[in-house]
Design an enzyme around this catalytic site. Structure first.
Site, short mmCIF file in Angstrom:
data_model
loop_
_atom_site.label_atom_id
_atom_site.label_comp_id
_atom_site.label_asym_id
_atom_site.label_seq_id
_atom_site.Cartn_x
_atom_site.Cartn_y
_atom_site.Cartn_z
N GLY A 71 98.95 -29.14 4.25
CA GLY A 71 99.93 -28.38 3.46
C GLY A 71 99.23 -27.59 2.39
O GLY A 71 98.01 -27.40 2.44
N ASN A 72 99.98 -27.11 1.43
CA ASN A 72 99.38 -26.39 0.30
C ASN A 72 100.21 -26.64 -0.96
O ASN A 72 101.24 -27.30 -0.90
CB ASN A 72 99.24 -24.89 0.60
N HIS A 73 99.73 -26.07 -2.09
CA HIS A 73 100.34 -26.41 -3.39
C HIS A 73 101.55 -25.56 -3.76
O HIS A 73 102.02 -25.62 -4.89
CB HIS A 73 99.29 -26.28 -4.50
N ALA A 77 104.40 -19.68 1.40
CA ALA A 77 102.97 -19.83 1.63
C ALA A 77 102.84 -20.57 2.97
O ALA A 77 102.74 -21.80 3.02
CB ALA A 77 102.34 -20.62 0.51
#
Ligand code: CTP
Length: 403
Positions: free
Chosen positions: A212-214, A280
């Site tokens: 995943g990402n932030h 994102a």
């Protein structure tokens, strides 16, 4: 959520028996989420007390240019009050006050404030039936409407005189409904359908792990709130985030993976007027998702990744009349890379974030963006809150439809 939520309402009360109903009116405004300030004519204080209205509006009530009994009296600035308001409502509007408004006869604070107001002005007449149909009253109505004021018609029923007929001030509930309907019909994005993507995507490695990402999703959620506030019908497709849609009219569709976001976007895109891809999205996902939890048997682990589909680019390929906005997050050659993305993904506008700019990027309440349109006009914006960035983005959408 009422269209009156967050609106600054200036209520002008003139001296008629219907003034007693303004207590309910103020309550209804506050319940709808509006901020209320009250200006009274001296005569209206015989029918309802300033204390009642200041208690209900949670603001001091203004009725004269200054308080003669107070040695430290301050000037009540009618110009400031007039400029503060998003809308002004004169209710009840007596025959006398309407005539003064129509002729600019500025002998009290209410009329001075009305003459200083730059916002839309509504008036709700209230008087006895014969006064209501007198030619001089009718001519006040006509003049005031010609000046751009909006009349909330009087209702028919029993009057204070004991007579029955047209002249009763519209009931507070009806005044609120009238204002809501009128304001909604004038929202700049009324009738427009907007698709927004937000948040990260999670790409499964096994049943318990993911890539995943932030991304917090805040930028996309703020855009959705602003779009809904401006009257658009909003479909918000979001990856995993703890955020909730602020406005219940937003159709929030929660997804997890890039593929699910792709599928939902394509399900809705054909019907849309605008699409804004603020998510994102993961660019890669594990080629194979392990059916069982991967055990730490070996010293190292390699996971083969494959590309996800680029949602924004795929929408660019099939777009017809849609206004398509993408985001670009760059760390070097920002402007040139963003221009390439406009062409590659067939965008109308790109919102560029540079990680070199302080205050921009993931997890922050602020953003520093640069707009680049399809003609490569570059417009750098100041660092501001994500809410205000959302307003800037929606202003671009409004400007596109005003062209
Ligand atoms: N985007 C998308 N689907 C993807 C990847 C990105 O819809 N699979 C969208 C994002 O929502 C954003 C835009 O594409 O609006 C740009 O994303 P960005 O990560 O800056 O660029 P990429 O196109 O992924 O290119 P690169 O990572 O090579 O810079």
């Amino acid at each position: 959520m009422s269209v009156l939520s967050g609106k600054k309402v200036l209520l002008g009360i003139s001296g008629g028996i219907a003034a007693y109903k303004t207590a309910t009116l103020v309550r209804l405004f506050i319940k709808a989420g509006a901020h209320v300030q009250v200006v009274m004519t001296p005569a209206s204080k015989d029918f309802v007390t300033p204390l009642t209205l200041s208690t209900l509006s949670k603001n001091p009530v203004h009725s004269s240019f200054y308080n003669e009994e107070d040695a430290n009296a301050q000037w009540n600035n009618h110009v400031e009050l007039g400029l503060w308001a998003d809308l002004m409502l004169i209710a009840p509007a007596t025959a006398n006050t309407l005539s003064k408004m129509a002729n600019g006869n500025c002998d009290n604070l209410l009329i001075a404030t009305y003459l200083s107001a730059k916002c839309p002005v509504y008036f709700a007449p209230a008087m006895d039936l014969d006064m209501h149909k007198h030619p001089s009253t009718l001519s006040s109505f006509e003049l005031l409407k010609k000046f751009g004021n909006i009349m909330i018609p009087a209702e028919t029923g029993e009057l204070a005189s004991g007579l029955s007929g047209e002249g009763r001030m519209a009931e507070p509930e009806n005044i609120i409904a009238f204002l809501e309907k009128d304001l909604e019909s004038k929202l700049p994005l009324k009738g427009k359908k907007i698709l927004i993507t937000a948040g990260p995507t999670y790409e499964a490695i096994d049943p318990v792990r993911f890539i995943g990402n932030h991304s917090s999703g805040k930028m996309g959620f703020d855009i959705a709130s602003k779009a809904a506030e401006l009257g658009a019908s909003v479909t918000l497709i979001s990856g995993p985030t703890h955020l909730k849609a602020k406005n219940p009219v937003i159709n929030l569709i929660r997804v997890t993976s890039a593929q699910q976001m792709y599928d939902e976007c394509h399900k809705h895109f054909k019907d849309m007027d605008v699409a804004i891809c603020a998510a994102a999205v993961a660019d890669y996902r594990p080629k194979v998702v392990a059916a069982q939890k991967i055990k730490k048997a070996d010293a190292s682990l390699s996971i083969e990744l494959e590309k996800t589909q680029d949602i924004l680019a795929s929408l660019g390929k099939i777009k017809k009349n849609q206004f398509l906005i993408g985001f670009a997050l760059e760390t070097e050659n920002e402007i040139d890379n963003a221009k390439l993305k406009i062409q590659k993904k067939n965008l109308d506008l790109i919102v560029l974030n540079s990680l070199q700019d302080e205050g921009a990027g993931f997890g922050k309440p602020t953003n520093k963006i640069t707009f680049i349109d399809k003609d490569f006009v570059v417009e750098p914006m100041d660092l501001k809150s994500k809410e205000l960035v959302a307003t800037d983005i929606m202003n671009k959408v409004i400007a596109y439809y005003e062209k």
